[in-house]
Write a protein that holds these residues in place. Structure first.
Motif, short mmCIF file in Angstrom:
data_model
loop_
_atom_site.label_atom_id
_atom_site.label_comp_id
_atom_site.label_asym_id
_atom_site.label_seq_id
_atom_site.Cartn_x
_atom_site.Cartn_y
_atom_site.Cartn_z
N GLY A 81 0.79 -1.22 0.00
CA GLY A 81 0.00 0.00 0.00
C GLY A 81 0.82 1.27 0.00
O GLY A 81 0.34 2.32 0.43
N SER A 82 2.03 1.22 -0.52
CA SER A 82 2.89 2.41 -0.51
C SER A 82 2.33 3.47 -1.46
O SER A 82 2.12 3.21 -2.64
N GLY A 83 2.08 4.65 -0.92
CA GLY A 83 1.54 5.74 -1.73
C GLY A 83 0.13 5.51 -2.22
O GLY A 83 -0.30 6.15 -3.18
N TYR A 84 -0.63 4.64 -1.54
CA TYR A 84 -1.95 4.27 -2.07
C TYR A 84 -2.89 5.47 -2.15
O TYR A 84 -3.76 5.52 -3.03
N GLU A 85 -2.70 6.47 -1.27
CA GLU A 85 -3.59 7.64 -1.33
C GLU A 85 -3.46 8.35 -2.68
O GLU A 85 -4.47 8.77 -3.27
N LEU A 86 -2.22 8.45 -3.19
CA LEU A 86 -2.02 9.09 -4.49
C LEU A 86 -2.51 8.19 -5.62
O LEU A 86 -3.17 8.66 -6.55
N VAL A 87 -2.20 6.91 -5.54
CA VAL A 87 -2.65 5.97 -6.58
C VAL A 87 -4.17 6.00 -6.69
O VAL A 87 -4.73 6.09 -7.79
N GLU A 88 -4.87 5.93 -5.56
CA GLU A 88 -6.33 5.86 -5.60
C GLU A 88 -6.97 7.19 -5.98
O GLU A 88 -8.09 7.21 -6.47
N PHE A 89 -6.24 8.30 -5.81
CA PHE A 89 -6.76 9.57 -6.31
C PHE A 89 -6.91 9.51 -7.83
O PHE A 89 -7.87 10.04 -8.40
N PHE A 90 -5.97 8.84 -8.49
CA PHE A 90 -5.99 8.76 -9.95
C PHE A 90 -6.76 7.55 -10.46
O PHE A 90 -7.41 7.64 -11.51
N LEU A 91 -6.70 6.44 -9.77
CA LEU A 91 -7.26 5.19 -10.29
C LEU A 91 -8.52 4.72 -9.58
O LEU A 91 -9.15 3.77 -10.03
N ILE A 146 7.05 4.51 -12.27
CA ILE A 146 6.07 4.22 -13.31
C ILE A 146 5.04 3.17 -12.92
O ILE A 146 3.98 3.08 -13.55
N TRP A 147 5.32 2.37 -11.90
CA TRP A 147 4.37 1.34 -11.52
C TRP A 147 3.25 1.87 -10.62
O TRP A 147 2.29 1.15 -10.35
N MET A 148 3.34 3.11 -10.17
CA MET A 148 2.29 3.65 -9.30
C MET A 148 0.98 3.81 -10.07
O MET A 148 -0.07 3.33 -9.64
N VAL A 149 1.04 4.51 -11.19
CA VAL A 149 -0.13 4.68 -12.06
C VAL A 149 0.32 4.24 -13.45
O VAL A 149 0.81 5.04 -14.25
N PRO A 150 0.18 2.96 -13.77
CA PRO A 150 0.71 2.43 -15.04
C PRO A 150 0.16 3.20 -16.23
O PRO A 150 -1.04 3.50 -16.31
N GLY A 151 1.06 3.53 -17.16
CA GLY A 151 0.66 4.25 -18.36
C GLY A 151 0.38 5.73 -18.13
O GLY A 151 -0.23 6.38 -18.99
N PHE A 152 0.83 6.26 -17.01
CA PHE A 152 0.55 7.67 -16.70
C PHE A 152 1.13 8.60 -17.76
O PHE A 152 2.29 8.48 -18.14
N THR A 153 0.30 9.53 -18.22
CA THR A 153 0.73 10.69 -19.00
C THR A 153 -0.10 11.88 -18.56
O THR A 153 -1.21 11.71 -18.03
N VAL A 154 0.42 13.07 -18.74
CA VAL A 154 -0.33 14.27 -18.40
C VAL A 154 -1.64 14.32 -19.17
O VAL A 154 -2.70 14.64 -18.62
N GLU A 155 -1.57 13.97 -20.45
CA GLU A 155 -2.76 14.07 -21.29
C GLU A 155 -3.86 13.12 -20.83
O GLU A 155 -5.05 13.47 -20.79
#
Length: 262
Positions: free
Chosen positions: A155-165, A218-227
């Protein structure tokens, strides 16, 4: 949002997207993001381990920064000392950094067998490996040898991951639980000497720091791009402006494992 705020948001996105991501030097984040460090001081402790080792292997070294730090503080360098890295830009950076210290860097995919003979090293180390291949670690360790590493925990950084995913399955986080990793290491023949775990506060002070972090890890939000995540980034930017730093928590555990004699 005013025109000035809009320009600021766009400028921050562009800045975060432009920072090079090679290696594991996080100095760019100074003043923009913080992460508390584990109490055991891995890199300093590693220096002491290197002093006592006859031969050492650093797995998934990134840009070589942690090994370089430890070697600079060690009294002596094990001969040989070798590092592996799977991403070519990182391997090139690590080679430039570590070659002057007499360390060979081998480009080796993270999921491939290690390109070393059985029982080649009496110390194997790693900081934040993507995956720990226990059977290979056990194979290249000499009897009585040590695996000393700091891993990313559940669950490392899960707060940030779940904000996006959005909410993520709990079993995804538990895959990195130290008890599970210790059991897998034991199945490969490694004995546990010490395991410690800590959960540590992270703060992101602007959206540029978030962008750079997600591009780098890169494994936090796979495929992350600004767009692809522009709406989420805008919402998070507005939240930081209104409420202050976005807070998350990293998870780390320290492993000391030993390959038994006979």
């Amino acid at each position: 949002m005013s025109d000035q705020q809009m320009r600021t948001f766009e400028e921050l996105l562009a800045e975060g997207a432009a920072v090079p991501t090679e290696g594991w030097d996080f100095s760019w984040f100074e003043g923009r993001a913080t992460e508390a460090r584990p109490s055991w001081g891995y890199a300093t402790a590693l220096a002491g381990r290197l002093d006592r080792a006859a031969s050492a292997l650093d797995l998934q070294t990134g840009g070589g920064e942690v090994l370089d730090f430890a070697l600079a503080r060690a009294v002596r360098r094990p001969a040989p000392t070798v590092a592996t890295e799977g991403w070519p830009p990182n391997a090139a950076k690590a080679t430039a950094l570590l070659r002057p210290r007499g360390v060979a860097v081998v480009t080796s995919p993270e999921d491939a067998p290690l390109p070393f003979a059985d029982e080649a090293f009496d110390l194997v180390v790693s900081r934040h490996p993507v995956t720990a291949h226990w059977s290979e670690i056990a194979r290249v360790l000499r009897p009585g040898g040590t695996y000393f590493a700091q891993h990313v925990g559940p669950g490392s950084g899960y707060e940030l991951v779940e904000f996006f995913l959005g909410p993520q399955p709990r079993e995804q986080w538990e895959a990195r639980h130290p008890d599970r990793e210790r059991h897998a290491a034991g199945a490969a023949g490694l004995e546990t000497v010490d395991v410690r775990a800590e959960r540590l506060r992270m703060e992101f002070h602007d959206i540029a720091a978030v962008v750079h972090f997600l591009r780098k890890v890169i494994w936090m939000v796979p495929g992350f791009t600004v767009e692809a995540y522009l709406p989420e980034l805008r919402a998070l930017h507005e939240r930081i402006v209104a409420e202050g730093p976005f807070v998350a928590h990293s998870s780390r555990h320290l492993f000391e494992l030993r390959k038994p004699h006979g």
